[in-house]
Design a protein around this motif. Structure first.
Motif, PDB file in Angstrom:
ATOM      1  N   GLY A 216      10.604   3.543   2.330  1.00 14.40           N
ATOM      2  CA  GLY A 216      11.492   4.368   3.130  1.00 14.40           C
ATOM      3  C   GLY A 216      10.675   5.292   4.008  1.00 14.40           C
ATOM      4  N   ARG A 217      11.369   6.082   4.757  1.00 13.04           N
ATOM      5  CA  ARG A 217      10.695   7.022   5.651  1.00 13.04           C
ATOM      6  C   ARG A 217       9.773   7.950   4.878  1.00 13.04           C
ATOM      7  N   VAL A 218      10.188   8.380   3.703  1.00 10.59           N
ATOM      8  CA  VAL A 218       9.357   9.289   2.911  1.00 10.59           C
ATOM      9  C   VAL A 218       8.021   8.636   2.572  1.00 10.59           C
ATOM     10  N   GLN A 219       8.064   7.370   2.146  1.00 10.36           N
ATOM     11  CA  GLN A 219       6.815   6.678   1.797  1.00 10.36           C
ATOM     12  C   GLN A 219       5.915   6.535   3.023  1.00 10.36           C
ATOM     13  N   LEU A 220       6.506   6.307   4.181  1.00 10.40           N
ATOM     14  CA  LEU A 220       5.710   6.193   5.411  1.00 10.40           C
ATOM     15  C   LEU A 220       5.079   7.531   5.785  1.00 10.40           C
ATOM     16  N   ILE A 221       5.797   8.606   5.597  1.00 15.54           N
ATOM     17  CA  ILE A 221       5.246   9.935   5.903  1.00 15.54           C
ATOM     18  C   ILE A 221       4.150  10.302   4.908  1.00 15.54           C
TER      19      ILE A 221
ATOM     20  N   HIS B 119      17.566  -2.392  12.505  1.00 13.89           N
ATOM     21  CA  HIS B 119      18.803  -2.356  11.713  1.00 13.89           C
ATOM     22  C   HIS B 119      19.358  -0.946  11.531  1.00 13.89           C
ATOM     23  N   GLN B 120      18.678   0.036  12.119  1.00 14.33           N
ATOM     24  CA  GLN B 120      19.074   1.446  12.021  1.00 14.33           C
ATOM     25  C   GLN B 120      19.264   1.867  10.564  1.00 14.33           C
ATOM     26  N   ILE B 121      18.222   1.630   9.781  1.00 10.28           N
ATOM     27  CA  ILE B 121      18.221   1.981   8.360  1.00 10.28           C
ATOM     28  C   ILE B 121      17.005   2.841   8.065  1.00 10.28           C
ATOM     29  N   SER B 122      17.016   3.476   6.908  1.00 13.49           N
ATOM     30  CA  SER B 122      15.916   4.373   6.578  1.00 13.49           C
ATOM     31  C   SER B 122      14.989   3.814   5.507  1.00 13.49           C
ATOM     32  N   GLN B 123      15.259   2.584   5.049  1.00 14.57           N
ATOM     33  CA  GLN B 123      14.380   1.970   4.054  1.00 14.57           C
ATOM     34  C   GLN B 123      14.623   0.483   3.965  1.00 14.57           C
ATOM     35  N   VAL B 124      13.637  -0.199   3.420  1.00 18.76           N
ATOM     36  CA  VAL B 124      13.737  -1.648   3.211  1.00 18.76           C
ATOM     37  C   VAL B 124      13.302  -1.971   1.788  1.00 18.76           C
ATOM     38  N   MET B 125      13.826  -3.067   1.268  1.00 15.50           N
ATOM     39  CA  MET B 125      13.416  -3.554  -0.035  1.00 15.50           C
ATOM     40  C   MET B 125      12.179  -4.425   0.162  1.00 15.50           C
ATOM     41  N   VAL B 126      11.252  -4.338  -0.752  1.00 15.22           N
ATOM     42  CA  VAL B 126      10.021  -5.127  -0.676  1.00 15.22           C
ATOM     43  C   VAL B 126      10.097  -6.212  -1.749  1.00 15.22           C
ATOM     44  N   LEU B 127       9.881  -7.458  -1.297  1.00 17.84           N
ATOM     45  CA  LEU B 127       9.999  -8.601  -2.205  1.00 17.84           C
ATOM     46  C   LEU B 127       8.655  -9.279  -2.457  1.00 17.84           C
ATOM     47  N   ARG B 128       8.545  -9.803  -3.661  1.00 23.15           N
ATOM     48  CA  ARG B 128       7.451 -10.702  -4.041  1.00 23.15           C
ATOM     49  C   ARG B 128       8.109 -11.844  -4.796  1.00 23.15           C
ATOM     50  N   ASP B 129       7.947 -13.046  -4.316  1.00 19.11           N
ATOM     51  CA  ASP B 129       8.568 -14.216  -4.946  1.00 19.11           C
ATOM     52  C   ASP B 129      10.065 -13.997  -5.168  1.00 19.11           C
ATOM     53  N   ALA B 130      10.754 -13.488  -4.150  1.00 22.87           N
ATOM     54  CA  ALA B 130      12.209 -13.265  -4.149  1.00 22.87           C
ATOM     55  C   ALA B 130      12.667 -12.187  -5.142  1.00 22.87           C
ATOM     56  N   ARG B 131      11.760 -11.390  -5.657  1.00 23.76           N
ATOM     57  CA  ARG B 131      12.090 -10.289  -6.577  1.00 23.76           C
ATOM     58  C   ARG B 131      11.738  -8.961  -5.932  1.00 23.76           C
ATOM     59  N   VAL B 132      12.574  -7.959  -6.160  1.00 22.79           N
ATOM     60  CA  VAL B 132      12.302  -6.636  -5.614  1.00 22.79           C
ATOM     61  C   VAL B 132      11.171  -5.995  -6.412  1.00 22.79           C
ATOM     62  N   VAL B 133      10.098  -5.647  -5.706  1.00 16.22           N
ATOM     63  CA  VAL B 133       8.954  -5.005  -6.359  1.00 16.22           C
ATOM     64  C   VAL B 133       8.706  -3.606  -5.816  1.00 16.22           C
ATOM     65  N   GLY B 134       9.448  -3.242  -4.784  1.00 17.43           N
ATOM     66  CA  GLY B 134       9.243  -1.921  -4.216  1.00 17.43           C
ATOM     67  C   GLY B 134      10.282  -1.578  -3.164  1.00 17.43           C
ATOM     68  N   ILE B 135      10.228  -0.332  -2.753  1.00 15.63           N
ATOM     69  CA  ILE B 135      11.079   0.172  -1.681  1.00 15.63           C
ATOM     70  C   ILE B 135      10.179   0.965  -0.740  1.00 15.63           C
TER      71      ILE B 135
ATOM     72  N   ASP C 183       0.818  -1.220   0.000  1.00 18.56           N
ATOM     73  CA  ASP C 183       0.000   0.000   0.000  1.00 18.56           C
ATOM     74  C   ASP C 183       0.850   1.267   0.000  1.00 18.56           C
ATOM     75  N   VAL C 184       2.071   1.171   0.487  1.00 16.27           N
ATOM     76  CA  VAL C 184       2.882   2.380   0.668  1.00 16.27           C
ATOM     77  C   VAL C 184       4.184   2.383  -0.128  1.00 16.27           C
ATOM     78  N   MET C 185       4.576   1.261  -0.697  1.00 16.57           N
ATOM     79  CA  MET C 185       5.896   1.151  -1.316  1.00 16.57           C
ATOM     80  C   MET C 185       6.026   1.977  -2.595  1.00 16.57           C
ATOM     81  N   ARG C 186       7.247   2.372  -2.833  1.00 18.06           N
ATOM     82  CA  ARG C 186       7.611   3.034  -4.079  1.00 18.06           C
ATOM     83  C   ARG C 186       7.802   1.918  -5.100  1.00 18.06           C
ATOM     84  N   THR C 187       7.082   1.986  -6.224  1.00 18.68           N
ATOM     85  CA  THR C 187       7.171   0.909  -7.208  1.00 18.68           C
ATOM     86  C   THR C 187       8.001   1.290  -8.426  1.00 18.68           C
ATOM     87  N   SER C 188       8.333   2.546  -8.534  1.00 23.88           N
ATOM     88  CA  SER C 188       9.188   3.004  -9.622  1.00 23.88           C
ATOM     89  C   SER C 188      10.531   3.379  -9.003  1.00 23.88           C
TER      90      SER C 188
END
Length: 153
Positions: A135-140, A117-133, A5-10
């Motif tokens: 980060g704090r900006v997307q959460l805000i 992990h003291q990081i500002s973003q995570v990679m989002v996976l679907r079937d072991a493939r990156v489909v989104g990111i 719902d919140v991930m950056r897809t591009s």
């Protein structure tokens, strides 16, 4: 809310053998804080982020005090270090174990991983493939949407 719902897809990606300068330029051009590092097959092998460019003593590339200013001014004293740094590729500097979540991870789970992990973003996976990111900006941005909706009630 879920990651999907919140991930950056591009987002831009980079290959492990790419020069560091390419990674820096891509980060600057896209405004991303990190780039997923993908093999030719599309498999995620790492992440290179803003933080990966700072204080890399373990690589034998320790930025001396004032290094960035010296780099910008192109003073002769830092020439050898600059040449050595330019020769490095993304896989020499990237984080080899990126923090990832499934696309169905909740926002609470994402924030917990970021805090852990003291990081500002995570990679989002679907079937072991990156489909989104995410980060704090997307959460805000998601928070703003929720608050704006409740404002209309």
């Amino acid at each position: 809310m879920l990651a999907l719902d919140v991930m950056r897809t591009s987002f831009a990606t980079i290959k492990p053998g790419a020069p560091l300068l390419d990674a820096v330029r891509t980060l600057l051009e896209t405004g991303q804080r990190a780039l997923p590092v993908l093999e030719g097959s599309g498999a995620l092998v790492g992440v290179i982020s803003e933080g990966d460019f700072l204080h890399r003593r373990e690589l034998g590339v320790h930025w001396p005090e004032g290094f960035w200013l010296e780099w910008l001014l192109s003073r002769e004293e830092g020439r050898q270090l600059r040449e050595r740094t330019r020769a490095l590729s993304v896989d020499a500097v990237m984080s080899h174990k990126p923090v990832c979540v499934d696309e169905c991870a909740t926002v609470d789970e994402i924030v917990a991983e970021m805090d852990k992990h003291q990081i500002s973003q995570v990679m989002v996976l679907r079937d072991a493939r990156v489909v989104g990111i995410v980060g704090r900006v997307q959460l805000i941005v998601a928070l703003e949407r929720i608050l704006a909706r409740s404002e209309g009630d």
